[in-house]
Design an enzyme around this catalytic site. Sequence first.
Site, short mmCIF file in Angstrom:
data_model
loop_
_atom_site.label_atom_id
_atom_site.label_comp_id
_atom_site.label_asym_id
_atom_site.label_seq_id
_atom_site.Cartn_x
_atom_site.Cartn_y
_atom_site.Cartn_z
N SER A 188 63.64 4.64 -30.87
CA SER A 188 64.13 6.45 -31.59
C SER A 188 64.20 6.29 -33.33
CB SER A 188 65.74 6.83 -30.80
OG SER A 188 66.57 6.02 -31.78
N GLU A 189 64.69 5.09 -33.65
CA GLU A 189 64.28 5.58 -35.39
C GLU A 189 64.40 3.79 -35.84
OE1 GLU A 189 66.41 9.19 -35.46
OE2 GLU A 189 66.96 7.19 -35.05
N SER A 190 62.84 3.63 -36.89
CA SER A 190 63.14 2.31 -37.39
C SER A 190 63.88 2.73 -39.48
CB SER A 190 61.64 1.95 -37.31
OG SER A 190 62.07 1.75 -36.29
#
Length: 288
Positions: free
Chosen positions: A50-52
């Site tokens: 979903s995020e990095s």
Amino acid sequence: MTTNAPRPDVLRYTAFSTDPDGGNLAGVVLDAGDLDDADMLAIAAELGYSESAFLTAPPEGLDGRAYTIRFFSPKAEVSFCGHATVATAVALAERTGPGELVFATRAGTVPVEVAEEGGVLRATLTSVEPHVEEVADADLAEALGALGWPVADLDPAFPPRIAFAGARHLVLAAATRARLADLAYDFAGLEALMHRLDLTTVQLVWRESSTVFHVRDPFPVGGVVEDPATGAAAAAFGAYARELGLVPEDAVLTLYQGEDLGRPGELTVTLRAGDPRVRVSGAGARIG
């Protein structure tokens, strides 16, 4: 990134759990100084989390263990991400020891403290100053329509609001655990509404007790059907619950998320009287 520059190490962590099969996965790049925006987005899309998070040197004026941090979903950059902040803080603590960190984000400066408890590293982030606003009736109706939720399925004690603690989230409370568990929504319809309202997720909540909540977070604007554990939304929810008088000004809330995805995680939200900011804590661990 120049064609001759080596690709930086891309670490993989889970946040809000120590189990690789629990919590929310995040990519972490501790040295992103040679990466441009397109490189960061490409890495985030390749990972599919979903995020990095991507670390570079801090802006002038931030001293000590300070960094600039940016967050990318597989589709776009986001202003703030709680679970990737926790993952990054744990990654740094594994290398340089527990203690205080400072992250400069697009949303503002976010202090983080990492402590070791029983051999487990736990990170506590302090949000930027939050705020809560009304949601228009037409926007609420559009959101409920995309979710397939009748108005009667909402908990009347928790009125819908848009809450911000680094990113904007629409908070909707389900009247029953069964309503929360039954999530099958119009991806494109909800995504369009969220873009128009500048929302990062929709924070769906069910109250188990006065301080225990179960939450789910659709995240179509990030190219992900559902976020397994959402620190930014947890901070926003803490601000929401306090402003509406649903919890005391001094409170410690437990949020369970990811159970319905088979990736259980636990987020601790701490509210302090006299301090508008919200603290969100959780464990983290590197995965293979």
